[in-house]
Every structure is written in structure tokens, then in C-alpha cells.
Design a protein around this motif. Structure first.
Motif, short mmCIF file in Angstrom:
data_model
loop_
_atom_site.label_atom_id
_atom_site.label_comp_id
_atom_site.label_asym_id
_atom_site.label_seq_id
_atom_site.Cartn_x
_atom_site.Cartn_y
_atom_site.Cartn_z
N ARG A 169 38.01 36.16 36.86
CA ARG A 169 39.17 37.29 36.83
C ARG A 169 38.24 38.52 36.44
NH1 ARG A 169 43.33 35.80 32.59
NH2 ARG A 169 43.87 37.77 32.85
N SER A 170 37.47 38.67 35.40
CA SER A 170 36.44 39.71 34.83
C SER A 170 36.10 40.53 35.98
CB SER A 170 35.73 39.34 33.80
OG SER A 170 35.14 40.45 33.37
N LEU A 171 35.32 39.71 36.93
CA LEU A 171 34.44 39.98 37.89
C LEU A 171 35.37 40.85 38.78
CD1 LEU A 171 31.61 40.50 38.74
CD2 LEU A 171 31.74 38.24 40.16
N ALA A 172 36.43 40.06 39.32
CA ALA A 172 37.36 40.67 40.26
C ALA A 172 38.06 42.15 39.64
CB ALA A 172 38.47 39.77 40.49
N VAL A 173 38.25 42.06 38.34
CA VAL A 173 39.10 43.57 37.92
C VAL A 173 37.87 44.53 37.95
CG1 VAL A 173 40.04 44.53 35.76
CG2 VAL A 173 40.77 42.34 36.50
N PHE A 174 36.65 44.17 37.38
CA PHE A 174 35.83 45.44 37.23
C PHE A 174 35.19 45.74 39.03
CE2 PHE A 174 33.78 43.92 32.98
CZ PHE A 174 34.13 45.04 32.45
N GLU A 175 35.16 44.90 39.82
CA GLU A 175 34.89 45.16 41.16
C GLU A 175 36.16 46.05 41.62
OE1 GLU A 175 31.76 41.80 42.81
OE2 GLU A 175 34.05 41.28 42.91
N ASP A 176 37.23 45.76 41.59
CA ASP A 176 38.61 46.36 42.06
C ASP A 176 38.59 47.84 41.51
OD1 ASP A 176 39.07 44.49 44.03
OD2 ASP A 176 40.51 43.53 42.39
N ALA A 177 38.26 47.83 40.15
CA ALA A 177 38.63 49.20 39.37
C ALA A 177 37.46 50.00 39.56
CB ALA A 177 38.60 48.86 37.73
N LEU A 178 36.05 49.69 39.41
CA LEU A 178 34.82 50.47 39.06
C LEU A 178 34.15 50.20 40.57
CD1 LEU A 178 34.00 49.73 35.51
CD2 LEU A 178 35.46 51.49 36.46
N GLY A 179 34.31 49.60 41.60
CA GLY A 179 33.35 49.31 42.64
C GLY A 179 32.44 48.19 42.13
N PRO A 180 31.71 47.47 43.50
CA PRO A 180 30.95 46.39 43.37
C PRO A 180 29.57 46.63 42.95
CG PRO A 180 31.25 46.95 45.56
CD PRO A 180 32.37 47.82 45.04
#
Length: 221
Positions: free
Chosen positions: A165-176
Motif C-alpha cells: 500500500r505504501s509503495l503504491a501511494v508513494f508512486e502514484d503521488a510522487l512518481g516512481p
């Protein structure tokens, strides 16, 4: 800043002292930064009293300085004072309270006080989700903190779900390619190592290294 014109107890003097202290802290000069930060804190305490949000912020800044100095007990007391002040000023469900709780919870993990850390992490997550929504980077940070805790406790299935979940939110919000994605991948890799999934751990570590390498190259250009 001219203290002769403004006077020793002017808020602009305190702000300048705090900013100078933060710069010195970044440069690693903690011993020079500390008295400046303490002077800024004392000025705002004289001007506004102890129960003021700026005082709480300076307490929080000083706590983080003490963490970097290895003075964990001093940091703990200051984090607690900052949280208490923010609760008085803003209420118990403010995002600054969550920030203080997250920092104190991380300190407890560092100290091996895992059971004390969990309720703080859960409360910080609840506050952030309610105030900021489920897709905010601060929520992702709380999810990662909780996942790290569960990894340390051997609660691997719960930890993995939170890392995802954390990884998905960071990638969606801040980019991969954001550094927060790299930090989450590194922590996630630790879980895989702890459960003997070495190939998956190596893959995540390689992704994190690539992100950090691109960041370093970009800083040099």
C-alpha cells in the motif's frame, strides 16, 4: 538581521536563529546548532508562552537535533512536549500531532520498545488518513513506518500488505523515481531477507539503488 535594531526578543531574530541552526544541522555541525536553536526557543517562549505552536515546532526541531546527536532520552522528552503542546493548541487529531507521534514511534522502534510504538503509529496513520485522505504521501509514510514495525515483530504478512500500500501511494503521488519510493523498496527488501526470499529482496534493492543513482546523477548535472 540586525539585533541592535530589532532587539534580542524580536520574532525575526528567533526565526533567523532557527534557520541558521537548521542549516548548521544539515552541515553536521550539531554542537554549534544547538545553542542557536535553544535561544530561538527561549525567545518564542518569552514572547508567546509555552503553549504556542511555534514553541512546539522548535521543541520538535530540537528533538530531531538530539536524535542526530545520539541523545535519545532528551529527544524523547522533547517529542512528548511538542505533541502535548500541539494537542493543546490544535486538538488531538491535527496533522502536526501525527507528525510528532510518528517521530516518537520511530524512536521507540530504535530503542527496541516495539509494543509502545504500535499505538502511536496507528494513531498517526488514523489522523493522517482522516485529515489528508488515503492517497497522501504522509499516509504512505505512516504505512511504511507501521510495516517496518511489523517486520521487526515478525508479523510479516501484515507488514507486506502495508509495504504494498505504501509503495503504491508513494508512486502514484510522487512518481516512481522519488527517494521515498527508494526508501520503501529498501525497507520492503529487509522483509524479504527476513523471510528468506533473497531473490525478491535483491530485485527490490536493485530498484532502490537505480532510483538513488539517478537522483545523484541529476544533482550533479
Amino acid at each position: 538581521m540586525d539585533r541592535r535594531l530589532l532587539g534580542d526578543d524580536h520574532p525575526h531574530v528567533a526565526v533567523a536563529l532557527n534557520n541558521r541552526a537548521r542549516l548548521l544541522q544539515i552541515m553536521g555541525d550539531h554542537d554549534t546548532a544547538e545553542p542557536l536553536l535553544r535561544e530561538a526557543l527561549a525567545i518564542f517562549q518569552r514572547l508567546d508562552g509555552d503553549d504556542h505552536p511555534t514553541v512546539a515546532t522548535l521543541l520538535y526541531n530540537l528533538a530531531n537535533l538530539h536524535l542526530e546527536q545520539g541523545r535519545d532520552d532528551d529527544a524523547e522528552l522533547l517529542f512528548e512536549r511538542a505533541i502535548e503542546t500541539w494537542e493543546k493548541v490544535y486538538g488531538e487529531d491535527h496533522v502536526n500531532v501525527a507528525k510528532g507521534l510518528a517521530s516518537l514511534a520511530s524512536l521507540h522502534v530504535k530503542q527496541g520498545r516495539l509494543s509502545a510504538s504500535e499505538p502511536m503509529n496507528l494513531r498517526a496513520l488514523r489522523i493522517r488518513e482522516a485529515a489528508l485522505g488515503p492517497d497522501h504521501p504522509s499516509v504512505a509514510e505512516s504505512l511504511r513506518n507501521l510495516a517496518r514495525l511489523y517486520t521487526a515483530q515478525g508479523r510479516f504478512d501484515e507488514a507486506e500488505a502495508l509495504f504494498v500500500r505504501s509503495l503504491a501511494v508513494f508512486e502514484d503521488a510522487l512518481g516512481p523515481k522519488n527517494p521515498n519510493v527508494a526508501s520503501t523498496l529498501e525497507a520492503y527488501a529487509e522483509l524479504f531477507r527476513a523471510t528468506g526470499r533473497t531473490q525478491e529482496a535483491a530485485a527490490l534493492a536493485a530498484r532502490a539503488d537505480a532510483i538513488r543513482m539517478r537522483g545523484a546523477q541529476g544533482a550533479e548535472e
